[in-house]
Design a protein around this motif. Structure first.
Motif, short mmCIF file in Angstrom:
data_model
loop_
_atom_site.label_atom_id
_atom_site.label_comp_id
_atom_site.label_asym_id
_atom_site.label_seq_id
_atom_site.Cartn_x
_atom_site.Cartn_y
_atom_site.Cartn_z
N VAL A 124 0.84 -1.20 0.00
CA VAL A 124 0.00 0.00 0.00
C VAL A 124 0.88 1.26 0.00
O VAL A 124 1.60 1.51 0.96
CB VAL A 124 -0.92 0.03 1.24
CG1 VAL A 124 -1.82 1.26 1.20
CG2 VAL A 124 -1.74 -1.25 1.33
N PRO A 125 0.84 2.07 -1.07
CA PRO A 125 1.56 3.36 -1.04
C PRO A 125 0.95 4.26 0.03
O PRO A 125 -0.27 4.35 0.15
CB PRO A 125 1.33 3.92 -2.44
CG PRO A 125 0.95 2.73 -3.28
CD PRO A 125 0.19 1.82 -2.36
N TYR A 126 1.82 4.96 0.77
CA TYR A 126 1.36 5.79 1.89
C TYR A 126 2.21 7.06 1.90
O TYR A 126 3.38 7.03 2.26
CB TYR A 126 1.51 5.02 3.20
CG TYR A 126 0.48 5.33 4.25
CD1 TYR A 126 -0.75 4.68 4.27
CD2 TYR A 126 0.74 6.27 5.25
CE1 TYR A 126 -1.69 4.94 5.26
CE2 TYR A 126 -0.20 6.54 6.24
CZ TYR A 126 -1.41 5.87 6.23
OH TYR A 126 -2.34 6.14 7.20
N LYS A 127 1.60 8.16 1.50
CA LYS A 127 2.36 9.40 1.30
C LYS A 127 3.06 9.88 2.57
O LYS A 127 4.13 10.50 2.51
CB LYS A 127 1.44 10.50 0.76
CG LYS A 127 2.19 11.74 0.30
CD LYS A 127 1.25 12.73 -0.36
CE LYS A 127 2.03 13.96 -0.84
NZ LYS A 127 1.13 14.95 -1.48
N GLY A 128 2.49 9.60 3.74
CA GLY A 128 3.09 10.05 4.99
C GLY A 128 4.44 9.45 5.27
O GLY A 128 5.18 9.94 6.13
N LEU A 129 4.81 8.38 4.55
CA LEU A 129 6.11 7.73 4.73
C LEU A 129 7.21 8.34 3.87
O LEU A 129 8.36 7.89 3.92
CB LEU A 129 6.00 6.23 4.41
CG LEU A 129 5.15 5.39 5.37
CD1 LEU A 129 4.90 4.01 4.78
CD2 LEU A 129 5.85 5.27 6.73
N ILE A 130 6.87 9.36 3.09
CA ILE A 130 7.85 9.95 2.17
C ILE A 130 8.94 10.70 2.93
O ILE A 130 8.74 11.13 4.08
CB ILE A 130 7.14 10.87 1.15
CG1 ILE A 130 7.99 11.03 -0.11
CG2 ILE A 130 6.81 12.23 1.77
CD1 ILE A 130 7.22 11.64 -1.27
N GLU A 131 10.08 10.86 2.30
CA GLU A 131 11.20 11.57 2.90
C GLU A 131 10.90 13.06 3.05
O GLU A 131 10.00 13.59 2.38
CB GLU A 131 12.45 11.37 2.03
CG GLU A 131 13.74 11.99 2.54
CD GLU A 131 14.20 11.41 3.88
OE1 GLU A 131 13.55 11.75 4.90
OE2 GLU A 131 15.19 10.68 3.92
N ILE A 132 11.65 13.73 3.89
CA ILE A 132 11.53 15.17 4.05
C ILE A 132 11.79 15.86 2.71
O ILE A 132 12.70 15.48 1.96
CB ILE A 132 12.50 15.70 5.13
CG1 ILE A 132 12.33 17.21 5.34
CG2 ILE A 132 13.94 15.35 4.81
CD1 ILE A 132 13.14 17.77 6.50
N ASP A 133 10.97 16.85 2.39
CA ASP A 133 11.11 17.61 1.15
C ASP A 133 12.23 18.62 1.32
O ASP A 133 12.15 19.52 2.17
CB ASP A 133 9.78 18.29 0.83
CG ASP A 133 9.77 18.99 -0.52
OD1 ASP A 133 10.85 19.27 -1.07
OD2 ASP A 133 8.66 19.26 -1.02
N TRP A 152 5.68 10.78 12.88
CA TRP A 152 5.14 10.05 14.02
C TRP A 152 3.64 9.81 13.86
O TRP A 152 3.14 8.71 14.12
CB TRP A 152 5.41 10.80 15.32
CG TRP A 152 4.74 10.13 16.49
CD1 TRP A 152 3.74 10.61 17.26
CD2 TRP A 152 5.03 8.81 16.99
NE1 TRP A 152 3.38 9.70 18.22
CE2 TRP A 152 4.16 8.58 18.07
CE3 TRP A 152 5.94 7.82 16.62
CZ2 TRP A 152 4.15 7.39 18.79
CZ3 TRP A 152 5.94 6.62 17.33
CH2 TRP A 152 5.06 6.42 18.41
N ASN A 153 2.92 10.82 13.41
CA ASN A 153 1.48 10.67 13.22
C ASN A 153 1.17 9.60 12.18
O ASN A 153 0.18 8.86 12.30
CB ASN A 153 0.86 12.01 12.80
CG ASN A 153 0.84 13.02 13.93
OD1 ASN A 153 0.83 12.64 15.10
ND2 ASN A 153 0.83 14.29 13.59
N THR A 154 2.01 9.51 11.17
CA THR A 154 1.84 8.48 10.14
C THR A 154 2.00 7.08 10.72
O THR A 154 1.16 6.20 10.51
CB THR A 154 2.86 8.68 9.01
OG1 THR A 154 2.57 9.91 8.33
CG2 THR A 154 2.81 7.54 8.00
N VAL A 155 3.08 6.86 11.46
CA VAL A 155 3.35 5.53 12.00
C VAL A 155 2.30 5.15 13.05
O VAL A 155 1.84 4.00 13.12
CB VAL A 155 4.77 5.46 12.57
CG1 VAL A 155 5.02 4.16 13.32
CG2 VAL A 155 5.79 5.61 11.44
N LEU A 156 1.92 6.11 13.88
CA LEU A 156 0.88 5.84 14.87
C LEU A 156 -0.45 5.49 14.19
O LEU A 156 -1.17 4.59 14.63
CB LEU A 156 0.71 7.05 15.79
CG LEU A 156 -0.25 6.89 16.97
CD1 LEU A 156 0.18 5.74 17.87
CD2 LEU A 156 -0.33 8.19 17.76
N SER A 157 -0.75 6.17 13.10
CA SER A 157 -1.96 5.88 12.35
C SER A 157 -1.92 4.47 11.77
O SER A 157 -2.91 3.73 11.82
CB SER A 157 -2.13 6.91 11.22
OG SER A 157 -3.24 6.60 10.41
#
Length: 222
Positions: free
Chosen positions: A75-84, A130-135
């Motif tokens: 599953v692609p998950y945008k919140g896991l992307i690297e810092i811009d 953190w919010n991404t991983v917790l989600s």
């Protein structure tokens, strides 16, 4: 207990050329492809119910290696992307840090204050990650999953779980290519970092020796 394996992507072209990859979509290197073969072996006997990935090609290919020949949803998950990295995207670290010594100083000595022009400030990335991983943990309560992501993402996670606050980000080391971390969540979603930067699946010679990115800043003070 909810378990999340956090996997850094394999070596990519930006790693080889020492570029600020960030959200730039560089493909993997020849060495990276070899690293993924060993990563597949590592995970073949680990029961996973789902694998998430940053949408960039280097992480998608890493996620596929984690899955191997098994029928596991990716599953692609945008919140896991690297810092811009904003204006830093795709630029060589050495040239950029020589040109912008103040930015180099932030990266090396106060990374929690790093905020590149037109990019994502580290403090915002820290919370987003953190919010991404917790989600993901809450969406997969009681399950074991994996997430393919990036060095900066994993460093922020480790800082939160080991040090407790972003001001100590400087003290947390980087995760190597295809290295694995494991986070466990209890029923109340309290997190524990079981291990970090485990690249024991890679034989000698499959983890290229390079200077740390922050070493480039030493040139500035000469």
């Amino acid at each position: 207990m909810t378990k999340i394996y956090i996997v850094r992507h394999c070596e990519a072209i930006g790693n080889v050329k020492r570029l600020f990859q960030g959200t730039s979509d560089y493909d993997i290197s020849e060495m990276g492809a070899k690293q993924l073969e060993f990563l597949t072996e590592r995970f073949e006997n680990i029961q996973l119910e789902r694998v998430y990935t940053s949408p960039l090609i280097r992480t998608v290919k890493t996620a596929k290696a984690v899955v191997g020949k098994r029928n596991i949803e990716i599953v692609p998950y945008k919140g896991l992307i690297e810092i811009d990295g904003g204006f830093l995207e795709g630029r060589p670290f050495d040239e950029t840090f020589l040109q912008y010594p103040d930015l180099a100083d932030k990266w090396n000595n106060a990374p929690h204050e790093f905020a590149p022009k037109n990019g994502e400030p580290m403090k915002l990335a820290y919370e987003r990650i953190w919010n991404t991983v917790l989600s993901l943990a809450k969406e997969n309560a009681g399950k074991t999953i994996a997430a393919a992501t990036h060095g900066g993402v994993i460093r922020c996670l480790a800082c939160r779980l080991i040090k407790g606050n972003i001001e100590q980000l400087k003290e947390v080391g980087w995760s190597d290519n295809t290295a694995v971390a494991l986070i466990e969540f209890d029923d109340d979603f309290n997190a524990r970092l079981v291990y970090y930067n485990d690249h024991s699946h890679l034989p000698d010679g499959y983890l290229p020796k390079r200077s740390n990115i922050s070493d480039f800043t030493k040139q500035v003070s000469k």
